[in-house]
Design a protein around this motif. Structure first.
Motif, short mmCIF file in Angstrom:
data_model
loop_
_atom_site.label_atom_id
_atom_site.label_comp_id
_atom_site.label_asym_id
_atom_site.label_seq_id
_atom_site.Cartn_x
_atom_site.Cartn_y
_atom_site.Cartn_z
N LEU A 1 -23.59 23.78 43.70
CA LEU A 1 -23.62 25.16 43.23
C LEU A 1 -24.81 25.90 43.84
N GLY A 2 -25.97 25.24 43.87
CA GLY A 2 -27.15 25.85 44.46
C GLY A 2 -26.95 26.16 45.94
N ILE A 3 -26.35 25.21 46.67
CA ILE A 3 -26.08 25.42 48.10
C ILE A 3 -25.10 26.58 48.29
N MET A 4 -24.09 26.66 47.40
CA MET A 4 -23.11 27.75 47.52
C MET A 4 -23.78 29.11 47.26
N ILE A 5 -24.67 29.17 46.28
CA ILE A 5 -25.40 30.42 46.01
C ILE A 5 -26.21 30.82 47.24
N GLY A 6 -26.88 29.84 47.85
CA GLY A 6 -27.64 30.10 49.07
C GLY A 6 -26.76 30.61 50.19
N THR A 7 -25.54 30.04 50.28
CA THR A 7 -24.58 30.47 51.30
C THR A 7 -24.17 31.92 51.09
N ILE A 8 -23.94 32.29 49.83
CA ILE A 8 -23.48 33.64 49.50
C ILE A 8 -24.56 34.69 49.75
N VAL B 1 -29.31 28.48 52.25
CA VAL B 1 -29.82 29.56 53.10
C VAL B 1 -30.15 29.04 54.50
N LEU B 2 -30.87 27.94 54.57
CA LEU B 2 -31.26 27.36 55.86
C LEU B 2 -30.03 26.99 56.69
N ASN B 3 -29.05 26.33 56.05
CA ASN B 3 -27.85 25.90 56.76
C ASN B 3 -27.11 27.07 57.39
N ILE B 4 -26.86 28.11 56.59
CA ILE B 4 -26.05 29.24 57.06
C ILE B 4 -26.78 30.03 58.14
N LEU B 5 -28.07 30.31 57.94
CA LEU B 5 -28.80 31.12 58.91
C LEU B 5 -28.93 30.42 60.25
N VAL B 6 -29.24 29.13 60.23
CA VAL B 6 -29.37 28.39 61.49
C VAL B 6 -28.01 28.28 62.18
N PHE B 7 -26.97 27.95 61.41
CA PHE B 7 -25.64 27.80 61.97
C PHE B 7 -25.15 29.12 62.56
N SER B 8 -25.39 30.23 61.84
CA SER B 8 -24.96 31.54 62.33
C SER B 8 -25.67 31.91 63.63
N SER B 9 -26.96 31.60 63.71
CA SER B 9 -27.72 31.89 64.92
C SER B 9 -27.15 31.13 66.11
N ILE B 10 -26.78 29.88 65.89
CA ILE B 10 -26.19 29.07 66.96
C ILE B 10 -24.84 29.62 67.39
N GLN B 11 -24.02 30.02 66.40
CA GLN B 11 -22.70 30.58 66.72
C GLN B 11 -22.81 31.83 67.57
N LYS B 12 -23.83 32.64 67.31
CA LYS B 12 -23.98 33.91 68.03
C LYS B 12 -24.52 33.72 69.43
N GLN B 13 -25.40 32.72 69.63
CA GLN B 13 -26.12 32.62 70.89
C GLN B 13 -25.60 31.56 71.84
N VAL B 14 -24.89 30.56 71.31
CA VAL B 14 -24.38 29.49 72.17
C VAL B 14 -23.01 29.88 72.72
N GLU B 15 -22.77 29.60 73.99
CA GLU B 15 -21.47 29.88 74.60
C GLU B 15 -20.36 29.14 73.84
N THR B 16 -19.21 29.77 73.74
CA THR B 16 -18.11 29.23 72.93
C THR B 16 -17.76 27.80 73.32
#
Length: 419
Positions: free
Chosen positions: A272-279, A328-343
């Motif tokens: 639940l805590g991880i999901m709140i951080g994700t949201i 929060v850490l998981n989503i922000l780092v993962f999102s940064s990788i999705q945006k900057q790494v070639e598909t």
């Protein structure tokens, strides 16, 4: 009324959603039942450490396993691997009701099923763009991830109650049945798999050579980036987390006066805590990433130190609040990788990062087992909280990490030289 996106009613996406839902039910029960079975068979936190060592070792090997997904039809890989996992789990009740279970047999099976999970997860991630199209992949991925985490909370909490009434062996049988249903669901996939752009290999030697070329590509892509500098921090967090989670079955039984359902409730509170951080993470994107991590993980450390000493209800609440920073850490780092790494490299880069991050987890499992057996299960939980504060102090003392801007402005490849 919000209009339903076309991809949400697409046949293959609905099949994937069905599989994810059934898998969520089965894995929720399995994550609770598997560890409780090991603890009940051995009566020792040390063996819980061995079990976590087996599971996390499979995670650390994911960088070797994930590239194998490119060497089979995606549909066949999903169908047969889930079927094999089901057969493996069915042997647990079979052996239990015939010759009797040995704790090492269960630990070995936990390792083998974890290996198959490392094979199927990247396939599910890879087929999503094929099913929904590249324009919808971010939205579809976000939708699936939120559903996954919401189901984790319900199914893990429910698993504790189910196991209390029927026991761990029948609960594992339910997981095996769920995997059979997932196998049947995935058999109805009809998406067109794109051809892999490589020469057809006519020998085992050339196939092995292509495999290692794929493997090296992921490492080379991030070699000169900021990513390796952040992996050390993630490894440290994972070691601390595994020290705690290894002792969570015994810790939960102490807090819950021997009620097995309490373990499921603790796992659900973390989810639940991880999901709140994700949201909430999208609303935190503009905050300086360095300061955000320092402040939130100091809070996590304080919360989990409190969780180790307070009564059941207060302890679970603090566990939940402390886990928000992980989401929060998981989503922000993962999102940064999705945006900057070639598909073409996203899958390999994420696999390299998760594998590297998992390298310290087997050590944490053994260390957690020894600490829990030598001292008491509350002490490793407290050590995890203290470790989160130490982690924050490390970031505070590093000018590079402390001054990292908002995650959208962090340039992961500032010093890299891409071809």
């Amino acid at each position: 009324m919000k209009k339903i996106k076309p991809f949400m009613v697409e046949r293959n996406f609905l099949i994937l959603m069905t599989g994810v839902f059934i898998n969520g039910l089965g894995s929720g029960i399995y994550s609770v039942a598997g560890m409780l079975l090991v603890f009940n068979l051995s009566g020792s936190v040390l063996y819980s450490g061995f079990a976590f060592f087996a599971i996390t070792s499979a995670g650390a090997l994911s960088f070797l396993i994930a590239p194998l997904a490119n060497y089979a039809r995606y549909k066949n890989g999903l169908v047969y691997s889930n079927l094999i996992k089901a057969i493996i789990l069915f042997t647990i009740p079979l052996v239990h009701y015939t010759i009797g279970l040995n704790v090492w047999y269960v630990i070995i099976l936990l390792f083998i099923t974890a290996l198959f999970t490392q094979y199927t997860y990247p396939i599910e991630s890879t087929i999503l763009p094929i099913i929904v199209g590249k324009d919808n992949v971010v939205e579809a991925n976000s939708y699936l991830q939120t559903i996954r985490e919401a189901m984790d909370i319900a199914f893990i909490a429910g698993a504790g109650i189910i196991i209390t009434f029927i026991g761990t062996i029948p609960a594992i049988s339910i997981t095996a049945v769920c995997l059979v249903l997932v196998t049947i669901s995935y058999a109805f996939f009809n998406f067109q798999q794109p051809d892999i752009s490589r020469e057809k290999s006519h020998s085992i030697g050339s196939a092995v050579n292509f495999y290692f070329i794929d493997l090296r590509a992921g490492f080379n892509y991030i070699r000169n980036s900021l990513v390796p500098k952040m992996i050390f921090s993630i490894v440290f967090i994972n070691i601390a987390m595994v020290i705690m989670t290894t002792n969570l079955p015994a810790f939960s039984l102490i807090k819950g006066n021997g009620i097995e359902a309490t373990y499921g409730f603790y796992l659900a509170s973390i989810s639940l805590g991880i999901m709140i951080g994700t949201i909430i993470s999208p609303k935190l994107r503009q905050i300086n990433f360095g300061k955000l991590i320092i402040i939130t993980f100091i809070g996590t450390g304080i919360m989990w130190i409190g969780a180790s000493t307070l009564p059941l209800i207060a302890s679970m609440i603090l566990f939940c609040i402390g886990a928000i920073s992980i989401g929060v850490l998981n989503i922000l780092v993962f999102s940064s990788i999705q945006k900057q790494v070639e598909t073409a490299y996203i899958g390999r880069v994420i696999t390299v990062i998760t594998s590297a991050a998992a390298l310290g987890m087997p050590l944490g499992s053994l260390l957690g087992g020894v600490l829990g057996e030598t001292l008491s299960p509350e002490i490793p939980v407290m050590i995890c909280g203290i470790s989160m504060i130490i982690f924050s102090v490390f970031w505070l003392c590093s000018s590079v990490l402390r001054k990292l801007p908002g995650i959208d402005r962090v340039n992961l490849f500032k010093n890299s030289e891409m071809a």
